[in-house]
Design a protein around this motif. Structure first.
Motif, PDB file in Angstrom:
ATOM      1  N   PHE A  70     106.062  18.796 -43.232  1.00  0.00           N
ATOM      2  CA  PHE A  70     106.354  19.472 -41.966  1.00  0.00           C
ATOM      3  C   PHE A  70     105.547  18.802 -40.861  1.00  0.00           C
ATOM      4  O   PHE A  70     104.330  18.618 -41.007  1.00  0.00           O
ATOM      5  CB  PHE A  70     105.978  20.947 -42.052  1.00  0.00           C
ATOM      6  N   PRO A  71     106.217  18.443 -39.757  1.00  0.00           N
ATOM      7  CA  PRO A  71     107.675  18.478 -39.580  1.00  0.00           C
ATOM      8  C   PRO A  71     108.345  17.444 -40.475  1.00  0.00           C
ATOM      9  O   PRO A  71     107.714  16.449 -40.851  1.00  0.00           O
ATOM     10  CB  PRO A  71     107.854  18.159 -38.098  1.00  0.00           C
ATOM     11  N   LEU A  72     109.596  17.679 -40.819  1.00  0.00           N
ATOM     12  CA  LEU A  72     110.318  16.797 -41.732  1.00  0.00           C
ATOM     13  C   LEU A  72     110.998  15.680 -40.942  1.00  0.00           C
ATOM     14  O   LEU A  72     111.964  15.935 -40.223  1.00  0.00           O
ATOM     15  CB  LEU A  72     111.353  17.602 -42.517  1.00  0.00           C
ATOM     16  N   PRO A  73     110.503  14.438 -41.066  1.00  0.00           N
ATOM     17  CA  PRO A  73     111.151  13.330 -40.348  1.00  0.00           C
ATOM     18  C   PRO A  73     112.554  13.093 -40.896  1.00  0.00           C
ATOM     19  O   PRO A  73     112.792  13.205 -42.100  1.00  0.00           O
ATOM     20  CB  PRO A  73     110.237  12.127 -40.647  1.00  0.00           C
ATOM     21  N   GLY A  74     113.466  12.767 -40.027  1.00  0.00           N
ATOM     22  CA  GLY A  74     114.843  12.558 -40.442  1.00  0.00           C
ATOM     23  C   GLY A  74     114.991  11.525 -41.542  1.00  0.00           C
ATOM     24  O   GLY A  74     115.825  11.676 -42.441  1.00  0.00           O
ATOM     25  N   GLU A  75     114.146  10.469 -41.496  1.00  0.00           N
ATOM     26  CA  GLU A  75     114.287   9.406 -42.484  1.00  0.00           C
ATOM     27  C   GLU A  75     113.787   9.806 -43.873  1.00  0.00           C
ATOM     28  O   GLU A  75     114.030   9.113 -44.852  1.00  0.00           O
ATOM     29  CB  GLU A  75     113.547   8.139 -42.026  1.00  0.00           C
ATOM     30  N   ARG A  76     113.082  10.947 -43.961  1.00  0.00           N
ATOM     31  CA  ARG A  76     112.604  11.416 -45.267  1.00  0.00           C
ATOM     32  C   ARG A  76     113.603  12.344 -45.957  1.00  0.00           C
ATOM     33  O   ARG A  76     113.461  12.626 -47.142  1.00  0.00           O
ATOM     34  CB  ARG A  76     111.267  12.174 -45.090  1.00  0.00           C
ATOM     35  N   VAL A  77     114.583  12.829 -45.221  1.00  0.00           N
ATOM     36  CA  VAL A  77     115.513  13.809 -45.791  1.00  0.00           C
ATOM     37  C   VAL A  77     116.270  13.219 -46.975  1.00  0.00           C
ATOM     38  O   VAL A  77     116.337  13.819 -48.062  1.00  0.00           O
ATOM     39  CB  VAL A  77     116.501  14.317 -44.724  1.00  0.00           C
ATOM     40  N   GLY A  78     116.860  12.038 -46.791  1.00  0.00           N
ATOM     41  CA  GLY A  78     117.644  11.416 -47.845  1.00  0.00           C
ATOM     42  C   GLY A  78     116.843  11.140 -49.109  1.00  0.00           C
ATOM     43  O   GLY A  78     117.288  11.494 -50.215  1.00  0.00           O
ATOM     44  N   PRO A  79     115.664  10.491 -49.009  1.00  0.00           N
ATOM     45  CA  PRO A  79     114.882  10.220 -50.216  1.00  0.00           C
ATOM     46  C   PRO A  79     114.447  11.483 -50.964  1.00  0.00           C
ATOM     47  O   PRO A  79     114.469  11.518 -52.195  1.00  0.00           O
ATOM     48  CB  PRO A  79     113.665   9.454 -49.677  1.00  0.00           C
ATOM     49  N   ILE A  80     114.060  12.532 -50.234  1.00  0.00           N
ATOM     50  CA  ILE A  80     113.663  13.780 -50.904  1.00  0.00           C
ATOM     51  C   ILE A  80     114.867  14.406 -51.599  1.00  0.00           C
ATOM     52  O   ILE A  80     114.779  14.845 -52.754  1.00  0.00           O
ATOM     53  CB  ILE A  80     113.039  14.765 -49.891  1.00  0.00           C
ATOM     54  N   ALA A  81     116.004  14.425 -50.912  1.00  0.00           N
ATOM     55  CA  ALA A  81     117.214  14.964 -51.527  1.00  0.00           C
ATOM     56  C   ALA A  81     117.594  14.165 -52.767  1.00  0.00           C
ATOM     57  O   ALA A  81     118.029  14.738 -53.783  1.00  0.00           O
ATOM     58  CB  ALA A  81     118.369  14.957 -50.521  1.00  0.00           C
ATOM     59  N   GLY A  82     117.399  12.850 -52.715  1.00  0.00           N
ATOM     60  CA  GLY A  82     117.697  12.008 -53.873  1.00  0.00           C
ATOM     61  C   GLY A  82     116.839  12.350 -55.067  1.00  0.00           C
ATOM     62  O   GLY A  82     117.325  12.395 -56.209  1.00  0.00           O
ATOM     63  N   LEU A  83     115.541  12.589 -54.829  1.00  0.00           N
ATOM     64  CA  LEU A  83     114.644  12.984 -55.919  1.00  0.00           C
ATOM     65  C   LEU A  83     115.132  14.268 -56.584  1.00  0.00           C
ATOM     66  O   LEU A  83     115.140  14.383 -57.811  1.00  0.00           O
ATOM     67  CB  LEU A  83     113.229  13.215 -55.374  1.00  0.00           C
ATOM     68  N   VAL A  84     115.515  15.218 -55.751  1.00  0.00           N
ATOM     69  CA  VAL A  84     115.959  16.509 -56.288  1.00  0.00           C
ATOM     70  C   VAL A  84     117.260  16.341 -57.064  1.00  0.00           C
ATOM     71  O   VAL A  84     117.411  16.863 -58.185  1.00  0.00           O
ATOM     72  CB  VAL A  84     116.120  17.541 -55.157  1.00  0.00           C
ATOM     73  N   ARG A  85     118.203  15.611 -56.507  1.00  0.00           N
ATOM     74  CA  ARG A  85     119.479  15.418 -57.207  1.00  0.00           C
ATOM     75  C   ARG A  85     119.277  14.699 -58.538  1.00  0.00           C
ATOM     76  O   ARG A  85     119.884  15.052 -59.553  1.00  0.00           O
ATOM     77  CB  ARG A  85     120.466  14.642 -56.323  1.00  0.00           C
ATOM     78  N   ASP A  86     118.397  13.691 -58.539  1.00  0.00           N
ATOM     79  CA  ASP A  86     118.152  12.929 -59.762  1.00  0.00           C
ATOM     80  C   ASP A  86     117.524  13.786 -60.858  1.00  0.00           C
ATOM     81  O   ASP A  86     117.653  13.478 -62.043  1.00  0.00           O
ATOM     82  CB  ASP A  86     117.237  11.738 -59.477  1.00  0.00           C
ATOM     83  N   SER A  87     116.839  14.856 -60.462  1.00  0.00           N
ATOM     84  CA  SER A  87     116.207  15.737 -61.450  1.00  0.00           C
ATOM     85  C   SER A  87     117.223  16.561 -62.219  1.00  0.00           C
ATOM     86  O   SER A  87     116.923  17.095 -63.288  1.00  0.00           O
ATOM     87  CB  SER A  87     115.213  16.680 -60.766  1.00  0.00           C
ATOM     88  N   GLY A  88     118.432  16.709 -61.658  1.00  0.00           N
ATOM     89  CA  GLY A  88     119.456  17.536 -62.276  1.00  0.00           C
ATOM     90  C   GLY A  88     119.275  19.019 -62.037  1.00  0.00           C
ATOM     91  O   GLY A  88     120.043  19.831 -62.555  1.00  0.00           O
ATOM     92  N   LEU A  89     118.278  19.397 -61.243  1.00  0.00           N
ATOM     93  CA  LEU A  89     118.002  20.801 -60.974  1.00  0.00           C
ATOM     94  C   LEU A  89     118.807  21.294 -59.770  1.00  0.00           C
ATOM     95  O   LEU A  89     118.947  20.583 -58.776  1.00  0.00           O
ATOM     96  CB  LEU A  89     116.509  21.000 -60.700  1.00  0.00           C
ATOM     97  N   ARG A  90     119.328  22.512 -59.856  1.00  0.00           N
ATOM     98  CA  ARG A  90     119.970  23.150 -58.712  1.00  0.00           C
ATOM     99  C   ARG A  90     118.897  23.718 -57.791  1.00  0.00           C
ATOM    100  O   ARG A  90     117.838  24.136 -58.239  1.00  0.00           O
ATOM    101  CB  ARG A  90     120.884  24.295 -59.158  1.00  0.00           C
ATOM    102  N   VAL A  91     119.206  23.773 -56.506  1.00  0.00           N
ATOM    103  CA  VAL A  91     118.288  24.372 -55.536  1.00  0.00           C
ATOM    104  C   VAL A  91     118.881  25.693 -55.072  1.00  0.00           C
ATOM    105  O   VAL A  91     119.986  25.736 -54.521  1.00  0.00           O
ATOM    106  CB  VAL A  91     118.052  23.445 -54.321  1.00  0.00           C
ATOM    107  N   ARG A  92     118.159  26.782 -55.282  1.00  0.00           N
ATOM    108  CA  ARG A  92     118.611  28.100 -54.836  1.00  0.00           C
ATOM    109  C   ARG A  92     118.371  28.273 -53.344  1.00  0.00           C
ATOM    110  O   ARG A  92     119.186  28.826 -52.617  1.00  0.00           O
ATOM    111  CB  ARG A  92     117.883  29.186 -55.632  1.00  0.00           C
ATOM    112  N   THR A  93     117.198  27.804 -52.874  1.00  0.00           N
ATOM    113  CA  THR A  93     116.881  27.926 -51.449  1.00  0.00           C
ATOM    114  C   THR A  93     115.825  26.901 -51.075  1.00  0.00           C
ATOM    115  O   THR A  93     115.028  26.476 -51.925  1.00  0.00           O
ATOM    116  CB  THR A  93     116.384  29.351 -51.113  1.00  0.00           C
ATOM    117  N   VAL A  94     115.838  26.473 -49.814  1.00  0.00           N
ATOM    118  CA  VAL A  94     114.743  25.685 -49.259  1.00  0.00           C
ATOM    119  C   VAL A  94     113.809  26.684 -48.594  1.00  0.00           C
ATOM    120  O   VAL A  94     114.158  27.308 -47.583  1.00  0.00           O
ATOM    121  CB  VAL A  94     115.255  24.640 -48.249  1.00  0.00           C
ATOM    122  N   ASN A  95     112.645  26.870 -49.196  1.00  0.00           N
ATOM    123  CA  ASN A  95     111.687  27.896 -48.776  1.00  0.00           C
ATOM    124  C   ASN A  95     110.739  27.269 -47.754  1.00  0.00           C
ATOM    125  O   ASN A  95     109.817  26.535 -48.118  1.00  0.00           O
ATOM    126  CB  ASN A  95     110.923  28.393 -50.005  1.00  0.00           C
TER     127      ASN A  95
END
Length: 236
Positions: A70-95
């Motif tokens: 925080f704050p979340l830079p725009g260029e970090r959104v894609g890499p963080i989302a990629g990590l989460v997707r690669d984990s195979g885990l569903r996201v219920r909410t961004v807290n």
């Protein structure tokens, strides 16, 4: 149980056992990355998946859980989302936390600017919602007082300000098809007990904002979880 039904049950269990040999946890039960906040995000995700969970609450709480900066830079959104997707885990909410929502200096435009990259993160990870807190936190984040933050002046006005900020935030997340949730009560924040949480609920009448019931915070605030669930009703 008959031998046949026992064999059928064993076969079904074998079919859903993961590659690690660990029996998956019931999909209705998730794990928050906040619980593993001292680990880097990629390691936390590996441990959560390895424990058999299928779903997470993704922590974006400055000073508490920095898995999402925080704050979340725009260029970090894609890499963080990629990590989460690669984990195979569903996201219920961004807290997430975008600032003390009872602070008059926190304008709707500031809230929107801070929310927009989090909304994009939720979209890219398939999360259906974003969760925000119920007002200011007293003192340094997560060191916390014995209980909730003091209101900024008049208590009713502070709770109305939180509701107004949440309503404005909901208008930011809605175009992306996301729900906005608020965690209330929260023991170390403005709406620290059931009484204040219910007043916040009343102020949110007429908005789509719904409430997250964290039973640990209900108990810490001296409340009863069953009574809280009944009181929130369909806003829960």
């Amino acid at each position: 149980m008959t031998a046949a039904s026992s064999a059928t049950s064993a076969s079904a269990a074998s079919a859903v056992t993961g590659a690690s040999g660990r029996q998956p946890i019931d999909p209705r039960v998730g794990c928050s990355t906040i619980s593993l906040r001292r680990l880097p995000l990629d390691e936390a995700l590996r441990k959560i998946a390895g424990a058999g969970f299928a779903e997470i609450d993704l922590g974006a709480l400055p000073g508490v859980c920095d898995h999402v900066p925080f704050p979340l830079p725009g260029e970090r959104v894609g890499p963080i989302a990629g990590l989460v997707r690669d984990s195979g885990l569903r996201v219920r909410t961004v807290n997430a936390d975008v600032g003390p929502l009872d602070d008059p200096a926190l304008t709707p435009s500031t809230v929107a600017a801070r929310l927009e990259p989090l909304v994009r993160l939720a979209e890219l990870t398939g999360a259906p919602s974003v969760t925000l807190p119920c007002g200011a936190q007293e003192g340094p984040a997560h060191e916390g007082p014995s209980h909730g933050g003091p209101p900024r002046g008049d208590e009713d006005a502070a709770i109305r300000a939180v509701a107004g900020a949440l309503a404005a935030a909901e208008r930011v997340v809605a175009p992306a098809g996301l729900a906005l949730l608020v965690e209330a009560p929260h023991f170390s924040r403005l709406c620290h007990d059931l009484s204040r949480a219910l007043r916040l609920r009343e102020e949110l009448a007429g908005t789509p904002v719904r409430l997250v019931l964290d039973t640990s915070h209900v108990v810490a605030g001296g409340g009863d979880c069953v009574a809280a669930a009944r009181a929130f009703g369909d806003r829960l």
